[in-house]
Design a protein around this motif. Sequence first.
Motif, short mmCIF file in Angstrom:
data_model
loop_
_atom_site.label_atom_id
_atom_site.label_comp_id
_atom_site.label_asym_id
_atom_site.label_seq_id
_atom_site.Cartn_x
_atom_site.Cartn_y
_atom_site.Cartn_z
N HIS A 69 0.86 -1.18 0.00
CA HIS A 69 0.00 0.00 0.00
C HIS A 69 0.89 1.23 0.00
O HIS A 69 1.56 1.52 0.99
N THR A 116 -0.65 -3.10 5.07
CA THR A 116 -2.09 -3.30 4.90
C THR A 116 -2.80 -1.95 4.80
O THR A 116 -2.22 -0.91 5.11
N GLN A 117 -4.05 -2.03 4.41
CA GLN A 117 -4.87 -0.82 4.36
C GLN A 117 -4.98 -0.22 5.76
O GLN A 117 -4.94 1.00 5.92
N GLU A 118 -5.05 -1.06 6.76
CA GLU A 118 -5.15 -0.59 8.14
C GLU A 118 -3.91 0.19 8.55
O GLU A 118 -3.99 1.19 9.28
N GLU A 121 -4.22 3.57 6.96
CA GLU A 121 -5.26 4.34 7.65
C GLU A 121 -4.75 4.86 8.99
O GLU A 121 -5.05 5.99 9.36
#
Length: 163
Positions: A69, A116-118, A121
Motif C-alpha cells: 500500500h 495493509t490498508q489498516e 489508515e
Amino acid sequence: MSPEEIDDTDKGIVYLLQQDARKRTVADIGDQVGVSSSTVTNRIDRLEERGVIKGYHTIVDYTKAGLGHHLLVTATVPLSEKEEMVDEIMDLSGVVSVRELLTNNENLSLEVVGRTQEDVEASLVALDSLGVNIERMEIMKQERAQPYNHFGQEFADDDEVGR
C-alpha cells in the motif's frame, strides 16, 4: 567562480555518484573525471560539507518489500507551523518522504507506505491528529528519477560510464 558554484570536476563526480554511489570506488571516479582518488575523496568531503551532496539513499520497491500500500498524499499545514510540523510528520510510522511545496494550500506532498490498508489508515489518522489537512490521496504505482539534464555527464569519461 563564486563559492556556491561547483566546477566541472565536481559536476563529473556528482554525476557518477548519482548513477551508482554504492558500487563506484573513488579510484574509478578519479579515472573517469581525470583526477587522483585522494582528490575525489577531498572533493566529495567538501561537497558534503557544503550541502551540495545531502546523502546517499537506497531506492526501495515497497511492493517487493511487502509494503504493497503506497500512497501519495497532498496536504495543507499552516505556513507558520510548517517547519516544525514536517519534523513531526517524518517521525510518523509509514511516512517515508515529505516534500515542501511553495504554495499556501496543498503545501506538502507526502509518501506513505504500509503492509495493509489498516497500516495506511493509521498513518492518515496520525497525520490528522497533528493538524495535517489531507487534500488528496493517490495510489502510487512506481517512481522514476534521474539527475537534472543528466547533470555533470559531460564531465565524466563517456566510455567508462555505465560499465
